[in-house]
Design a protein around this motif. Sequence first.
Motif, PDB file in Angstrom:
ATOM      1  N   ILE A  31       0.859  -1.193   0.000  1.00 58.86           N
ATOM      2  CA  ILE A  31       0.000   0.000   0.000  1.00 58.86           C
ATOM      3  C   ILE A  31       0.889   1.234   0.000  1.00 58.86           C
ATOM      4  CG2 ILE A  31      -1.849   1.253   1.173  1.00 58.86           C
ATOM      5  CD1 ILE A  31      -2.650  -1.436   2.476  1.00 58.86           C
ATOM      6  N   ARG A  32       0.725   2.035  -1.030  1.00 60.72           N
ATOM      7  CA  ARG A  32       1.500   3.267  -1.092  1.00 60.72           C
ATOM      8  C   ARG A  32       0.722   4.368  -0.370  1.00 60.72           C
ATOM      9  NH1 ARG A  32       2.740   5.935  -6.758  1.00 60.72           N
ATOM     10  NH2 ARG A  32       0.551   6.489  -6.654  1.00 60.72           N
ATOM     11  N   THR A  33       1.422   5.129   0.460  1.00 63.21           N
ATOM     12  CA  THR A  33       0.741   6.206   1.169  1.00 63.21           C
ATOM     13  C   THR A  33       0.374   7.299   0.172  1.00 63.21           C
ATOM     14  OG1 THR A  33       2.874   7.160   1.779  1.00 63.21           O
ATOM     15  CG2 THR A  33       1.837   5.710   3.393  1.00 63.21           C
ATOM     16  N   LEU A  34      -0.536   8.126   0.620  1.00 60.62           N
ATOM     17  CA  LEU A  34      -1.155   9.154  -0.224  1.00 60.62           C
ATOM     18  C   LEU A  34      -0.172   9.894  -1.148  1.00 60.62           C
ATOM     19  CD1 LEU A  34      -3.890  10.653  -0.561  1.00 60.62           C
ATOM     20  CD2 LEU A  34      -3.134  12.190   1.245  1.00 60.62           C
ATOM     21  N   ASP A  35      -0.426   9.791  -2.451  1.00 60.95           N
ATOM     22  CA  ASP A  35       0.391  10.511  -3.431  1.00 60.95           C
ATOM     23  C   ASP A  35      -0.517  11.515  -4.134  1.00 60.95           C
ATOM     24  OD1 ASP A  35       2.065  11.444  -5.375  1.00 60.95           O
ATOM     25  OD2 ASP A  35       2.281   9.556  -6.444  1.00 60.95           O
ATOM     26  N   ILE A  36      -0.891  12.535  -3.381  1.00 59.48           N
ATOM     27  CA  ILE A  36      -1.786  13.547  -3.957  1.00 59.48           C
ATOM     28  C   ILE A  36      -0.927  14.679  -4.500  1.00 59.48           C
ATOM     29  CG2 ILE A  36      -2.238  15.146  -2.009  1.00 59.48           C
ATOM     30  CD1 ILE A  36      -4.873  13.161  -3.953  1.00 59.48           C
TER      31      ILE A  36
ATOM     32  N   LEU B 240       3.772  20.629  -3.713  1.00 60.67           N
ATOM     33  CA  LEU B 240       3.524  19.919  -2.459  1.00 60.67           C
ATOM     34  C   LEU B 240       2.830  18.596  -2.765  1.00 60.67           C
ATOM     35  CD1 LEU B 240       4.034  20.731   0.511  1.00 60.67           C
ATOM     36  CD2 LEU B 240       1.641  21.428   0.623  1.00 60.67           C
ATOM     37  N   ARG B 241       3.589  17.655  -3.277  1.00 57.48           N
ATOM     38  CA  ARG B 241       3.014  16.387  -3.737  1.00 57.48           C
ATOM     39  C   ARG B 241       3.455  15.248  -2.815  1.00 57.48           C
ATOM     40  NH1 ARG B 241       4.365  13.090  -9.366  1.00 57.48           N
ATOM     41  NH2 ARG B 241       3.277  11.256  -8.583  1.00 57.48           N
ATOM     42  N   ALA B 242       2.628  14.195  -2.762  1.00 59.14           N
ATOM     43  CA  ALA B 242       2.990  12.928  -2.114  1.00 59.14           C
ATOM     44  C   ALA B 242       3.504  13.116  -0.688  1.00 59.14           C
ATOM     45  CB  ALA B 242       3.999  12.188  -2.995  1.00 59.14           C
TER      46      ALA B 242
ATOM     47  N   ALA C  61      10.683   2.422  -0.159  1.00 62.10           N
ATOM     48  CA  ALA C  61      10.653   3.754  -0.775  1.00 62.10           C
ATOM     49  C   ALA C  61      10.443   3.610  -2.272  1.00 62.10           C
ATOM     50  CB  ALA C  61      11.978   4.471  -0.527  1.00 62.10           C
ATOM     51  N   MET C  62       9.637   4.514  -2.814  1.00 64.10           N
ATOM     52  CA  MET C  62       9.563   4.617  -4.265  1.00 64.10           C
ATOM     53  C   MET C  62      10.837   5.321  -4.708  1.00 64.10           C
ATOM     54  SD  MET C  62       6.322   3.884  -5.531  1.00 64.10           S
ATOM     55  CE  MET C  62       6.176   4.819  -7.021  1.00 64.10           C
ATOM     56  N   ILE C  63      11.461   4.788  -5.738  1.00 67.56           N
ATOM     57  CA  ILE C  63      12.586   5.510  -6.337  1.00 67.56           C
ATOM     58  C   ILE C  63      12.014   6.140  -7.597  1.00 67.56           C
ATOM     59  CG2 ILE C  63      14.913   5.308  -7.349  1.00 67.56           C
ATOM     60  CD1 ILE C  63      14.865   4.720  -4.334  1.00 67.56           C
ATOM     61  N   GLU C  64      11.681   7.412  -7.494  1.00 67.56           N
ATOM     62  CA  GLU C  64      11.015   8.062  -8.633  1.00 67.56           C
ATOM     63  C   GLU C  64      11.467   9.503  -8.836  1.00 67.56           C
ATOM     64  OE1 GLU C  64       6.768   7.957  -8.156  1.00 67.56           O
ATOM     65  OE2 GLU C  64       6.830   8.511  -6.047  1.00 67.56           O
ATOM     66  N   VAL C  65      12.377   9.941  -7.970  1.00 66.52           N
ATOM     67  CA  VAL C  65      12.980  11.257  -8.155  1.00 66.52           C
ATOM     68  C   VAL C  65      14.472  10.968  -8.390  1.00 66.52           C
ATOM     69  CG1 VAL C  65      13.424  13.491  -7.061  1.00 66.52           C
ATOM     70  CG2 VAL C  65      11.329  12.245  -6.523  1.00 66.52           C
TER      71      VAL C  65
ATOM     72  N   ASN D 129       7.332   6.059 -14.128  1.00 67.21           N
ATOM     73  CA  ASN D 129       6.566   7.166 -14.730  1.00 67.21           C
ATOM     74  C   ASN D 129       7.134   8.504 -14.271  1.00 67.21           C
ATOM     75  OD1 ASN D 129       4.928   5.105 -15.601  1.00 67.21           O
ATOM     76  ND2 ASN D 129       3.481   5.332 -13.923  1.00 67.21           N
ATOM     77  N   ASP D 130       7.340   8.618 -12.963  1.00 68.03           N
ATOM     78  CA  ASP D 130       7.883   9.872 -12.448  1.00 68.03           C
ATOM     79  C   ASP D 130       9.390   9.954 -12.645  1.00 68.03           C
ATOM     80  OD1 ASP D 130       5.760  11.482 -11.539  1.00 68.03           O
ATOM     81  OD2 ASP D 130       5.364   9.987  -9.999  1.00 68.03           O
ATOM     82  N   LEU D 131      10.075   8.826 -12.543  1.00 65.53           N
ATOM     83  CA  LEU D 131      11.529   8.872 -12.726  1.00 65.53           C
ATOM     84  C   LEU D 131      11.866   9.422 -14.123  1.00 65.53           C
ATOM     85  CD1 LEU D 131      14.178   8.276 -11.263  1.00 65.53           C
ATOM     86  CD2 LEU D 131      14.190   6.021 -12.322  1.00 65.53           C
TER      87      LEU D 131
ATOM     88  N   ASP E  58       6.819  16.815 -18.643  1.00 65.41           N
ATOM     89  CA  ASP E  58       5.553  16.650 -17.924  1.00 65.41           C
ATOM     90  C   ASP E  58       4.830  15.432 -18.507  1.00 65.41           C
ATOM     91  OD1 ASP E  58       2.963  16.751 -16.984  1.00 65.41           O
ATOM     92  OD2 ASP E  58       2.845  18.935 -17.056  1.00 65.41           O
ATOM     93  N   ARG E  59       4.605  14.440 -17.661  1.00 60.20           N
ATOM     94  CA  ARG E  59       4.018  13.191 -18.151  1.00 60.20           C
ATOM     95  C   ARG E  59       2.582  13.355 -18.632  1.00 60.20           C
ATOM     96  NH1 ARG E  59       3.671   9.861 -12.421  1.00 60.20           N
ATOM     97  NH2 ARG E  59       2.040   8.634 -13.373  1.00 60.20           N
ATOM     98  N   SER E  60       1.912  14.472 -18.285  1.00 67.56           N
ATOM     99  CA  SER E  60       0.532  14.665 -18.747  1.00 67.56           C
ATOM    100  C   SER E  60       0.428  15.601 -19.938  1.00 67.56           C
ATOM    101  CB  SER E  60      -0.349  15.244 -17.646  1.00 67.56           C
ATOM    102  OG  SER E  60       0.191  15.116 -16.399  1.00 67.56           O
TER     103      SER E  60
END
Length: 587
Positions: free
Chosen positions: A344-349, A369-371, A440-444, A466-468, A476-478
């Motif tokens: 379960i990944r904690t909130l990534d808003i 101010l993400r995740a 830990a997510m490795i995404e930065v 995706n973020d990495l 920008d991925r979007s």
Amino acid sequence: MASFSLHGIPVSRGIAVGRAHLLTPAALDVKHYLVGQTQVEAEVRRLQNAFAVVHQELRTIWEDLPADAPPELGAFIDIHILILSDPLLAEAPLDIIRSRHYNAEWALVTQIDQLSSQFDEIEDPYLRARKADIQQVAERVLKVLTGTAQLLPATSDVDESHASLIVVAHDISPADMLQFRNRAFAGIATDAGGQNSHTTLVARSLDIPAAVGLSNASLLIKQDDWLIIDGDSGVVMVNPSPLILHQYREMQAKAQRERKKLSKLKKTPAVTLDGTAVTLLANIELPEDCAAAMEAGANGIGLFRSEFLFMGHSGYASKLPSEEEQFDAYRRAVLTMKGRPVTIRTLDIGADKRLKGFDQTATNPALGLRAIRYCMAEPQLFLTQLRAILRASAFGPVKLLIPMLSHSFEISQTMAMINQAKAQLLKAGQKFDAEIKIGAMIEVPAAALMLPTFVRHMDFLSIGTNDLIQYTLAIDRSDHEVAHLYDPTHPAVLLLLAMTAAAAAKAGIPVSICGGMAGDAKLTRLLLGMGFRELSMPAAQLLPVKQEVLGCDLERITPLVRKILRSDDPAAIRQMIGQLAEVPAAV
Ligand code: PEP
Ligand code: MG
């Protein structure tokens, strides 16, 4: 009817053939599902009742008007009562429910959209302004309907001939996309969106053919146009000739046959030809997705994107879910997975995932101010989630995954918060797994460049490609305008992946990939050759990836993978990745 094609970004494989259904932003706010034949009249009554309730409401307001109320007020309510009784509003949506099997809310907004566009063409400004009155009346009816929302119909009762509608919209938020999970739509086409935007990811997990980044599809395509979406190439054909339509229907049937063939692999263990076992996990957005993960034969859940519980529209909250609501959702996932691990990944808003009702003001939300940054700024919200996840760990194997960590102080603060949540539960006498694994997510890129720090504190790593990719290549991925620069096999990205695999191996901790690369069967051999043994992906991708694992001879592909990792030429890298698929097994 004009026939033309539009070229966008392919995001979710497969072919969809159907009629265009244009969704305006307002229409997206209501639930969309098809009601079964036996429920049509009940749905009609639900809408009629809602009209009756609003009628009564308006009459009461009218009767209770104080004697000194301005006369315009009474006239205004009179107009609303008249609008409410007009057959164009009160009856046309009933016909839509009966003929198209739309749910009541959907039928009503379809009719409102139709009326609104007619009003837009009226020259008289007074009459044109009546559009607002119609919308206000419709909103009252929708409010009553929301209070009488039905459970989604059993899909078995839905007539398949109604199922070939393709959503066309300017953009769809990830939360809005979730409401399409009941399969009322056969395909999705949007003007905006990138290859790995969260909207796209949800389409992929729903396994609906989709093309995004089509620029102005929602302006060029008209309601009820015939459409073909080729989700593999990102092409949308509008009003194609009967011959093309026939060819695509054949391709669709062939793809279905291939899927059926693949389904035979569900129970086959994912082991390479030389006997190396590979763990294939599923990514989910809601606990209900666990059923599809089990059905596809997943070894567990590698990524539960918990923020979808917070984003509204999912049957959960339009407010923030309480500890009990979250606990219930996490426990349901754990119980459905029957002893298989649930990460379960904690909130990534933040970025393109917004909390409903919270305005995003950052100029560059992906860098804002993400995740974990958001969670640190909202410690009570974070502690509530941590307690809910920890409590679910008493019911089966749960792992905690933290997104977007990039500073060592964030690691220590997170650990302190987890310990605080544990202490609160101990004090309250609540059970949880005291040895819960934390990853830990490795995404930065910063995280991938300071792996020794991460492996020292973490039980496992999971790479969010995706973020990495987004943060390494500054794409920008979007954003469809830079989608052509979004390159998963860019040498810099591959280098960071290889470094992470090596650091985890050296430290003896597990590492998985849970970003889009893990579900791309064309990359499976490359990732295996780089040393990855755990891949987490949308359930629909699991069997195509497993097929690649089963046909892979690790020893034979390794020299070519080494060559790929040494190259800095994107075209050569792509060509060599293609060659990996052809490396034969040892005899
Ligand atoms: C990722 O970034 O690759 C990832 C898995 O997380 P998300 O797509 O939810 O940002
Ligand atoms: Mg991410």
